[in-house]
Design a protein around this motif. Sequence first.
Motif, PDB file in Angstrom:
ATOM      1  N   ALA A 230       0.810  -1.216   0.000  1.00  0.00           N
ATOM      2  CA  ALA A 230       0.000   0.000   0.000  1.00  0.00           C
ATOM      3  C   ALA A 230       0.843   1.265   0.000  1.00  0.00           C
ATOM      4  CB  ALA A 230      -0.933  -0.002   1.208  1.00  0.00           C
ATOM      5  N   ASN A 231       2.127   1.124   0.305  1.00  0.00           N
ATOM      6  CA  ASN A 231       2.985   2.313   0.462  1.00  0.00           C
ATOM      7  C   ASN A 231       4.191   2.299  -0.468  1.00  0.00           C
ATOM      8  OD1 ASN A 231       1.942   4.039   2.884  1.00  0.00           O
ATOM      9  ND2 ASN A 231       1.685   1.914   3.523  1.00  0.00           N
ATOM     10  N   GLY A 232       4.008   1.790  -1.670  1.00  0.00           N
ATOM     11  CA  GLY A 232       5.011   1.995  -2.711  1.00  0.00           C
ATOM     12  C   GLY A 232       5.961   0.858  -2.993  1.00  0.00           C
ATOM     13  N   VAL A 233       5.903  -0.231  -2.211  1.00  0.00           N
ATOM     14  CA  VAL A 233       6.783  -1.369  -2.491  1.00  0.00           C
ATOM     15  C   VAL A 233       6.255  -2.093  -3.727  1.00  0.00           C
ATOM     16  CG1 VAL A 233       7.655  -3.569  -1.593  1.00  0.00           C
ATOM     17  CG2 VAL A 233       7.469  -1.579  -0.086  1.00  0.00           C
ATOM     18  N   LYS A 234       7.149  -2.390  -4.651  1.00  0.00           N
ATOM     19  CA  LYS A 234       6.730  -2.897  -5.960  1.00  0.00           C
ATOM     20  C   LYS A 234       6.162  -4.301  -5.892  1.00  0.00           C
ATOM     21  CE  LYS A 234       8.302  -3.113 -10.758  1.00  0.00           C
ATOM     22  NZ  LYS A 234       7.273  -2.154 -11.213  1.00  0.00           N
ATOM     23  N   ALA A 235       6.764  -5.175  -5.088  1.00  0.00           N
ATOM     24  CA  ALA A 235       6.324  -6.564  -5.043  1.00  0.00           C
ATOM     25  C   ALA A 235       6.609  -7.159  -3.673  1.00  0.00           C
ATOM     26  CB  ALA A 235       7.035  -7.382  -6.123  1.00  0.00           C
ATOM     27  N   VAL A 236       5.683  -8.001  -3.198  1.00  0.00           N
ATOM     28  CA  VAL A 236       5.880  -8.739  -1.949  1.00  0.00           C
ATOM     29  C   VAL A 236       5.554 -10.195  -2.213  1.00  0.00           C
ATOM     30  CG1 VAL A 236       5.232  -9.031   0.469  1.00  0.00           C
ATOM     31  CG2 VAL A 236       5.284  -6.740  -0.532  1.00  0.00           C
ATOM     32  N   TYR A 237       6.444 -11.079  -1.775  1.00  0.00           N
ATOM     33  CA  TYR A 237       6.256 -12.517  -1.947  1.00  0.00           C
ATOM     34  C   TYR A 237       6.456 -13.204  -0.596  1.00  0.00           C
ATOM     35  CZ  TYR A 237       6.881 -11.333  -6.866  1.00  0.00           C
ATOM     36  OH  TYR A 237       6.748 -10.761  -8.113  1.00  0.00           O
ATOM     37  N   VAL A 238       5.690 -14.264  -0.369  1.00  0.00           N
ATOM     38  CA  VAL A 238       5.783 -15.036   0.866  1.00  0.00           C
ATOM     39  C   VAL A 238       5.942 -16.499   0.503  1.00  0.00           C
ATOM     40  CG1 VAL A 238       4.631 -15.673   3.008  1.00  0.00           C
ATOM     41  CG2 VAL A 238       4.281 -13.383   2.055  1.00  0.00           C
ATOM     42  N   GLY A 239       7.038 -17.128   0.974  1.00  0.00           N
ATOM     43  CA  GLY A 239       7.240 -18.537   0.677  1.00  0.00           C
ATOM     44  C   GLY A 239       8.559 -19.040   1.215  1.00  0.00           C
ATOM     45  N   ASN A 240       8.927 -20.256   0.789  1.00  0.00           N
ATOM     46  CA  ASN A 240      10.234 -20.795   1.162  1.00  0.00           C
ATOM     47  C   ASN A 240      11.230 -20.525   0.029  1.00  0.00           C
ATOM     48  OD1 ASN A 240       9.586 -22.720  -0.793  1.00  0.00           O
ATOM     49  ND2 ASN A 240       9.160 -24.331   0.697  1.00  0.00           N
ATOM     50  N   LEU A 241      12.452 -20.963   0.209  1.00  0.00           N
ATOM     51  CA  LEU A 241      13.478 -20.659  -0.792  1.00  0.00           C
ATOM     52  C   LEU A 241      13.126 -21.212  -2.156  1.00  0.00           C
ATOM     53  CD1 LEU A 241      16.781 -21.118   1.188  1.00  0.00           C
ATOM     54  CD2 LEU A 241      15.968 -19.029   0.104  1.00  0.00           C
ATOM     55  N   GLU A 242      12.606 -22.430  -2.181  1.00  0.00           N
ATOM     56  CA  GLU A 242      12.275 -23.040  -3.466  1.00  0.00           C
ATOM     57  C   GLU A 242      11.190 -22.257  -4.187  1.00  0.00           C
ATOM     58  OE1 GLU A 242      10.787 -27.308  -5.382  1.00  0.00           O
ATOM     59  OE2 GLU A 242      11.096 -27.124  -3.223  1.00  0.00           O
ATOM     60  N   SER A 243      10.114 -21.939  -3.484  1.00  0.00           N
ATOM     61  CA  SER A 243       9.009 -21.239  -4.146  1.00  0.00           C
ATOM     62  C   SER A 243       9.368 -19.793  -4.480  1.00  0.00           C
ATOM     63  CB  SER A 243       7.744 -21.286  -3.272  1.00  0.00           C
ATOM     64  OG  SER A 243       7.921 -20.588  -2.061  1.00  0.00           O
ATOM     65  N   LEU A 244      10.170 -19.151  -3.637  1.00  0.00           N
ATOM     66  CA  LEU A 244      10.630 -17.799  -3.957  1.00  0.00           C
ATOM     67  C   LEU A 244      11.526 -17.809  -5.194  1.00  0.00           C
ATOM     68  CD1 LEU A 244      11.418 -16.505  -0.362  1.00  0.00           C
ATOM     69  CD2 LEU A 244       9.569 -15.692  -1.843  1.00  0.00           C
ATOM     70  N   GLY A 245      12.304 -18.877  -5.325  1.00  0.00           N
ATOM     71  CA  GLY A 245      13.220 -18.968  -6.463  1.00  0.00           C
ATOM     72  C   GLY A 245      12.552 -19.343  -7.773  1.00  0.00           C
ATOM     73  N   ASN A 246      11.463 -20.135  -7.696  1.00  0.00           N
ATOM     74  CA  ASN A 246      10.825 -20.586  -8.939  1.00  0.00           C
ATOM     75  C   ASN A 246       9.531 -19.854  -9.274  1.00  0.00           C
ATOM     76  OD1 ASN A 246       8.785 -21.747  -7.347  1.00  0.00           O
ATOM     77  ND2 ASN A 246       9.665 -23.802  -7.431  1.00  0.00           N
ATOM     78  N   GLY A 247       9.227 -18.800  -8.496  1.00  0.00           N
ATOM     79  CA  GLY A 247       8.060 -17.991  -8.804  1.00  0.00           C
ATOM     80  C   GLY A 247       6.732 -18.577  -8.349  1.00  0.00           C
ATOM     81  N   LYS A 248       6.757 -19.567  -7.465  1.00  0.00           N
ATOM     82  CA  LYS A 248       5.517 -20.209  -7.024  1.00  0.00           C
ATOM     83  C   LYS A 248       5.116 -19.824  -5.604  1.00  0.00           C
ATOM     84  CE  LYS A 248       5.919 -24.128 -10.168  1.00  0.00           C
ATOM     85  NZ  LYS A 248       5.965 -25.618 -10.308  1.00  0.00           N
ATOM     86  N   ALA A 249       5.795 -18.820  -5.038  1.00  0.00           N
ATOM     87  CA  ALA A 249       5.408 -18.323  -3.724  1.00  0.00           C
ATOM     88  C   ALA A 249       4.109 -17.529  -3.836  1.00  0.00           C
ATOM     89  CB  ALA A 249       6.519 -17.444  -3.159  1.00  0.00           C
ATOM     90  N   THR A 250       3.501 -17.252  -2.698  1.00  0.00           N
ATOM     91  CA  THR A 250       2.304 -16.399  -2.688  1.00  0.00           C
ATOM     92  C   THR A 250       2.704 -14.972  -3.019  1.00  0.00           C
ATOM     93  OG1 THR A 250       1.241 -17.794  -1.015  1.00  0.00           O
ATOM     94  CG2 THR A 250       0.371 -15.570  -1.309  1.00  0.00           C
ATOM     95  N   ARG A 251       2.007 -14.387  -4.010  1.00  0.00           N
ATOM     96  CA  ARG A 251       2.259 -12.992  -4.395  1.00  0.00           C
ATOM     97  C   ARG A 251       1.150 -12.129  -3.839  1.00  0.00           C
ATOM     98  NH1 ARG A 251       0.493  -9.788  -8.633  1.00  0.00           N
ATOM     99  NH2 ARG A 251      -0.575 -11.576  -9.589  1.00  0.00           N
ATOM    100  N   LEU A 252       1.527 -10.992  -3.262  1.00  0.00           N
ATOM    101  CA  LEU A 252       0.557 -10.063  -2.714  1.00  0.00           C
ATOM    102  C   LEU A 252       0.464  -8.834  -3.581  1.00  0.00           C
ATOM    103  CD1 LEU A 252       1.290 -11.940  -0.293  1.00  0.00           C
ATOM    104  CD2 LEU A 252       0.936  -9.962   1.184  1.00  0.00           C
ATOM    105  N   SER A 253      -0.745  -8.372  -3.816  1.00  0.00           N
ATOM    106  CA  SER A 253      -0.936  -7.138  -4.567  1.00  0.00           C
ATOM    107  C   SER A 253      -2.126  -6.386  -3.996  1.00  0.00           C
ATOM    108  CB  SER A 253      -1.170  -7.420  -6.056  1.00  0.00           C
ATOM    109  OG  SER A 253      -2.457  -7.977  -6.261  1.00  0.00           O
TER     110      SER A 253
END
Length: 254
Positions: A230-253
Amino acid sequence: MLRILKIGGNVLADPLALDQALSFFADYQSPAILVHGGGREASDLLKKMGHEAKMVNGRRITDAATLEVVTMVYAGLLNKQLVAQLQAKNCNALGVTGADGNLIRAHKRIVKDIDYGFAGDIDAVNTAGFKSLLEGGFSPVCCAITHDKQGQLLNTNADTIASSIAVALAAAYEVELLYCFEKPGVLMDAEDNKSVIGHLNPTSYAELKQEGIVHSGMLPKLDNAFAAIANGVKAVYVGNLESLGNGKATRLSW
């Protein structure tokens, strides 16, 4: 893009997962900041010293004895271990608390329904201070200790610190905020790692909270994540290393 990576207690407690997380951080070729807590380690030490950790809604009650222990664990042993391990990976890490360079100023949480003790709610992040460290070639490693600029150290939720730093630096950088913990993302079923929710917005998050699907320690994490979006951060992701690395983590918008 500036990357802010927050690593959770379960990652810190698993030597292999921690080594992988630090490699993930060290391999990033742009400016980066690491934020860590250490709640499990602090709770273990408290128990050894005859004190029980007290938690309410995923947040720690920090009495005077607890503040001493979390400062020793967060700002001392854990922080310097992380810095040393990152230096071994050719990452020019520099360990800091909020008091160092007046980087994060906070106030003791005002007592309403619950007295959280020496818990600190953030007032200001020293954007220029962080920029000077990043531009000087350092990768700050921030623990969950802040201060009130009146001589009092405070215990501040590490997820909140990560979000607040991300928001403060969003005016100067494109920022992505990554919350790394032991799960592959926010789950529909806490016992099923395949039930990752791919995308969350404020409406769907409110529904999941109401239904009790998202609860306990995930609440402050996601509250902070949405505050960042809500305050200007372009992207937020929540997950483990594997999902953060392969794009399968939860994305918040938003």
